[in-house]
Design a protein around this motif. Structure first.
Motif, mmCIF file in Angstrom:
data_model
loop_
_atom_site.group_PDB
_atom_site.id
_atom_site.type_symbol
_atom_site.label_atom_id
_atom_site.label_comp_id
_atom_site.label_asym_id
_atom_site.label_seq_id
_atom_site.Cartn_x
_atom_site.Cartn_y
_atom_site.Cartn_z
ATOM 1 N N LYS A 333 6.087 -13.822 -50.359
ATOM 2 C CA LYS A 333 6.997 -14.154 -49.263
ATOM 3 C C LYS A 333 6.212 -14.796 -48.134
ATOM 4 N N PRO A 334 6.692 -15.923 -47.612
ATOM 5 C CA PRO A 334 5.988 -16.570 -46.502
ATOM 6 C C PRO A 334 5.822 -15.638 -45.311
ATOM 7 N N VAL A 335 4.732 -15.842 -44.607
ATOM 8 C CA VAL A 335 4.431 -14.959 -43.472
ATOM 9 C C VAL A 335 5.485 -15.089 -42.382
ATOM 10 N N ASP A 336 5.991 -16.317 -42.177
ATOM 11 C CA ASP A 336 6.959 -16.536 -41.104
ATOM 12 C C ASP A 336 8.398 -16.337 -41.553
ATOM 13 N N TRP A 337 8.607 -15.656 -42.707
ATOM 14 C CA TRP A 337 9.979 -15.439 -43.197
ATOM 15 C C TRP A 337 10.667 -14.384 -42.337
ATOM 16 N N GLU A 340 16.308 -11.678 -40.864
ATOM 17 C CA GLU A 340 17.527 -11.750 -40.053
ATOM 18 C C GLU A 340 18.036 -13.187 -39.958
ATOM 19 N N MET A 341 17.128 -14.130 -39.893
ATOM 20 C CA MET A 341 17.521 -15.519 -39.787
ATOM 21 C C MET A 341 17.643 -16.194 -41.160
ATOM 22 N N ASP A 342 16.708 -15.865 -42.054
ATOM 23 C CA ASP A 342 16.654 -16.557 -43.343
ATOM 24 C C ASP A 342 17.302 -15.774 -44.474
ATOM 25 N N GLY A 343 17.656 -14.504 -44.250
ATOM 26 C CA GLY A 343 18.232 -13.687 -45.309
ATOM 27 C C GLY A 343 17.151 -13.005 -46.142
ATOM 28 N N GLU A 344 17.588 -12.300 -47.145
ATOM 29 C CA GLU A 344 16.640 -11.578 -47.998
ATOM 30 C C GLU A 344 15.857 -12.573 -48.843
#
Length: 629
Positions: A333-337, A340-344
Motif C-alpha cells: 500500500k502506498p505510504v500516502d494512501w 478516508e479519501m481513497d477508500g480501502e
C-alpha cells in the motif's frame, strides 16, 4: 572463355573499389582568379578531406524587378508585420515569429547567408517592396527563390506572395487578408505535400476576386521536404496564358490558365437553378421491398445466434478451484494512501501463475458455437421500383455571371513580395529571391548562387558504402540482398578462376611394361588400338576420346594394372596367350566393319577384361590413337 576471363579480372577490382571507397567526401577546389581565396572558403567537417569553393554574391544581369541574397547579413529593406492575423484568438493572432539572417546549418558556403524562420508554432510575416510594379502585358513573369527545410517539416508552408499594388499598401500591416496577385511555393501538412501556384482572378462582371489553383504536379514531392537540401523553385508565366513550374531547374508541371486551373477561369454558361426544388413525390429509390412477400411460418426470429457446444469436453487438468486472477502478493500500500479519501486499499490483480501450467482456471463452461437454425430478423426481398424516377437534379438556367476572359494572364499588377507563414518547424531557410522577365536571367542567377550550394552539398554527401549501411539500418532486410550480391561474384570467381587439381587418371600405378599414349585425330572419328609388348593388336574401339574414357573404364584399367604381378603368374599356368590371340582376331573384325557405337565398344572392352581376369592375366598394354582408314 572470354567472359569468364574478364569476370575473373574485373570482379575483384569492382569489389576493391566499392569497399575501399570512404565516406564519399571529395577533394576539389573551384577558384576564381578575380577574387582571392581568403574572400570565402568552405571547409567540410571531415578530417580526411577538404572541399574548397569560392563564392561571390551573385549580381543579376538584365531587367530585374526584385532580387535579394541576404549576404549583407541584415534585414534592410524588409518590414516585419506589426498587426494580427484575422479571425484568430488574440493570444495566438499576433505575428510574433522571429526572423534572422544566418548561413546554412550544413554545407554552408562562407559568405553566403539566407533568411531564416526561427520560431515554431507562431505566425510570421515579413515583406519588401519591388523596384517597380510588375504589369502583366507582353513580357513573361519569372519568379524564383530557394528553400531548405533544414530540420524537415511537420506542418507548415514556405510559399511567397506577390502583393497586389495599391496606394494604401502598408507592409507593416501585412497579414493573411492582404490582397495578393500570385501565391507560389511549397506547403506541407501531414502527408499532404503541395506546391502552390494560385492567382486571384478578377471577374469583369462582378469585380470580385476568386482564387484559381493550378492542378497538382504529377511527380512525387516528398523528397524535396525531407532530404534537408536546398531546392530551387521557379515559376514561369507566359503571355500566351501558359505556365511552367520547375524544381532544381527540372520541369515538374506545365499547363494552361484556361484548362488547368481549379475552378476554371471562365465560368460555365449554365448553372443550376437555385430556386428549383425536388418535388415531394419524386421517387429516387431504384429498389423497394416486395409488398407481396410474407414471412414463412417456420421463420423464428427469436432463435439465438450462438448456442453452447454440448459435444465439448472439459480439458484434462482444468483447475476449477483456481481463480484466473489473484492479488499481487508483492504489492504494498502506498505510504500516502488515505483510506478516508481513497477508500480501502486493495492490491492490484495479476494473472494466476498456477493457470499458466494448466489449460484453464475457474468454472468451466461449454464454448459457444454458431446456431445452425439462426435466421435473424426477416426482411422482404427487394424488387425493382416501378415508380423509380432517377436521381433528381435541379434544372439549368443561363449563368447571369457568365463571362469569357480571353487573356487571364492580364492579372492585377503587384508591387511587393511577402512571406506570411505558420509552421510547426523552425529554421526554414529562404535565399536568393529574383523576379524578372527572362528565364535566362534567372538561370544565370541560379548558377551563381544555388549552383554553388548544390556543388558543395554533392561533394559532402556520404559515399556509396555509407549510404548502403544507412539504408540497411532503416530496412534490415537489405542485409540479405547485400550478402547475396557479394556472395555471387565470390562464388563465380571461385568456380571459374580457382586452379584445378590434376585428374586421378594421370596417377596410374607404373608397371614393368611402359604405357604409351599416342593420339592422332581425324575430324570427329578416332580409333584406339591397344598393343602388347610385341606390337600386336590387343583391343580396338571406334569413337571420340572423351566418350571412351568413362568412369567405369578408368576404374577397370586401374584395377587391372595393380594386379599385373599376380596375373603374370596365372598367365604361365593357364596359357593366356591363346586367349589374347582370339581377342586380336575379334579386334580385326571390328576394324573391318567400320564405326560402332560407344556402348558396344565399351561392353567389348569390359567383356575382354572380365575374361582375362577369370581365365588368365591381362597383358600390360600401350594405347595409341591412329587415324581411321
Amino acid at each position: 572463355m572470354n567472359v569468364v576471363f574478364w569476370a575473373c579480372v574485373i570482379s575483384p577490382l569492382l569489389a576493391v573499389g566499392v569497399l575501399s571507397h570512404e565516406d564519399g567526401h571529395l577533394e576539389a577546389e573551384v577558384d576564381d582568379s578575380e577574387e582571392s581565396p581568403s574572400d570565402s572558403q568552405d571547409i567540410a567537417d571531415d578530417s580526411k578531406s577538404v572541399f574548397q569553393v569560392t563564392y561571390k554574391t551573385p549580381v543579376p544581369v538584365g531587367e530585374v524587378y526584385f532580387s535579394e541574397t541576404f549576404d549583407h547579413g541584415s534585414l534592410d529593406g524588409w518590414y516585419l508585420s506589426k498587426t494580427k492575423k484575422g479571425e484568430t484568438d488574440d493570444e495566438i493572432a499576433k505575428y510574433d515569429g522571429k526572423w534572422a539572417v544566418e548561413p546554412l546549418k550544413e554545407n554552408a558556403v562562407s559568405g553566403d547567408k539566407g533568411l531564416l524562420l526561427k520560431s515554431r508554432a507562431k505566425h510570421h510575416a515579413i515583406a519588401s517592396m519591388v523596384k517597380k510594379p510588375f504589369v502583366f502585358d507582353k513580357d513573361p513573369l519569372v519568379v524564383q527563390y530557394e528553400v531548405n527545410f533544414q530540420d524537415g517539416i511537420d506542418c507548415g508552408g514556405a510559399y511567397m506572395k506577390l502583393l497586389t499594388a495599391s496606394d494604401d499598401l502598408n507592409l507593416e500591416q501585412f497579414f493573411d487578408r492582404t490582397p495578393y496577385t500570385i501565391m507560389f511555393g511549397p506547403d506541407k501538412c501531414g502527408e499532404d505535400y503541395k506546391l502552390h501556384f494560385i492567382f486571384r482572378h478578377k471577374s469583369p462582371i462582378t469585380g470580385e476576386f476568386e482564387e484559381k489553383h493550378a492542378k497538382r504536379p504529377e511527380v512525387d514531392l516528398k523528397k524535396y521536404y525531407t532530404d534537408k537540401k536546398t531546392h530551387l523553385y521557379t515559376l514561369v508565366l507566359n503571355p500566351d496564358n501558359t505556365f511552367e513550374i520547375f524544381i532544381d531547374q527540372n520541369s515538374v508541371s506545365t499547363g494552361s490558365l484556361f484548362e488547368d486551373m481549379v475552378p476554371p477561369v471562365n465560368p460555365p454558361k449554365e448553372i443550376d437553378d437555385p430556386n428549383d426544388s425536388k418535388p415531394d413525390d419524386w421517387d429516387e429509390r431504384p429498389k423497394i421491398p416486395d409488398p407481396d412477400a410474407s414471412k414463412p411460418d417456420d421463420w423464428d426470429e427469436n432463435v439465438p445466434a450462438k448456442i453452447e457446444d454440448l459435444d465439448a469436453v472439459k480439458p484434462e487438468g482444468w483447475l476449477d478451484d483456481e481463480p484466473e486472477y489473484i492479488s499481487d502478493p508483492n504489492a504494498e500500500k502506498p505510504v500516502d494512501w488515505d483510506e478516508e479519501m481513497d477508500g480501502e486499499w486493495e492490491a492490484p490483480q495479476i494473472p494466476n501463475p498456477e493457470c499458466e501450467k494448466a489449460p484453464g482456471c475457474g468454472p468451466w463452461k461449454y464454448p459457444m458455437i454458431n446456431n445452425p437454425n439462426y435466421k435473424g430478423k426477416w426482411k422482404p426481398p427487394l424488387i425493382e421500383n416501378p415508380n423509380y424516377q432517377g436521381i433528381w437534379k435541379p434544372r439549368k438556367i443561363p449563368n447571369p455571371d457568365y463571362f469569357e476572359d480571353d487573356n487571364p494572364f492580364g492579372m492585377t499588377p503587384f508591387s511587393a513580395v511577402g512571406l506570411e507563414l505558420w509552421s510547426m518547424t523552425s529554421d526554414i531557410y529562404f535565399d536568393n529571391f529574383i523576379i524578372c522577365s527572362e528565364k535566362e536571367v534567372s538561370d544565370r542567377w541560379a548558377s551563381d548562387s544555388w549552383g554553388i550550394k548544390k556543388l558543395v552539398a554533392s561533394a559532402n554527401e556520404p559515399g556509396v558504402w555509407s549510404q548502403l549501411i544507412s539504408a540497411a539500418d532503416e530496412r534490415p532486410w537489405l542485409w540479405i540482398i547485400y550478402i547475396l550480391t557479394i556472395a555471387l561474384p565470390v562464388g563465380l570467381i571461385a568456380l571459374f578462376c580457382w586452379p584445378r587439381k590434376a585428374g586421378s587418371a594421370s596417377l596410374l600405378k607404373k608397371t614393368d611394361a611402359p604405357q604409351l599414349d599416342e593420339k592422332r585425330e581425324d575430324g570427329d572419328n578416332e580409333e584406339e588400338i591397344k598393343l602388347d609388348e610385341a606390337g600386336n593388336t590387343v583391343d580396338h574401339s571406334v569413337k571420340g576420346r572423351g566418350m571412351l574414357e568413362s568412369h567405369d573404364e578408368e576404374l577397370l584399367v586401374d584395377a587391372s594394372t595393380k594386379e599385373t604381378g599376380q596375373l603374370d603368374k596365372r598367365e604361365e599356368e593357364n596359357g593366356t596367350i591363346g586367349k589374347m590371340s582370339q581377342n586380336d582376331e575379334e579386334d580385326e573384325e571390328e576394324e573391318d566393319n567400320g564405326n560402332k557405337s560407344q556402348d558396344t565398344a565399351s561392353e567389348d572392352e569390359m567383356k575382354d577384361a572380365d575374361e582375362g581376369t577369370e581365365d588368365g592375366p591381362v597383358q600390360p598394354v600401350r594405347k595409341r590413337r591412329v587415324r581411321k582408314d
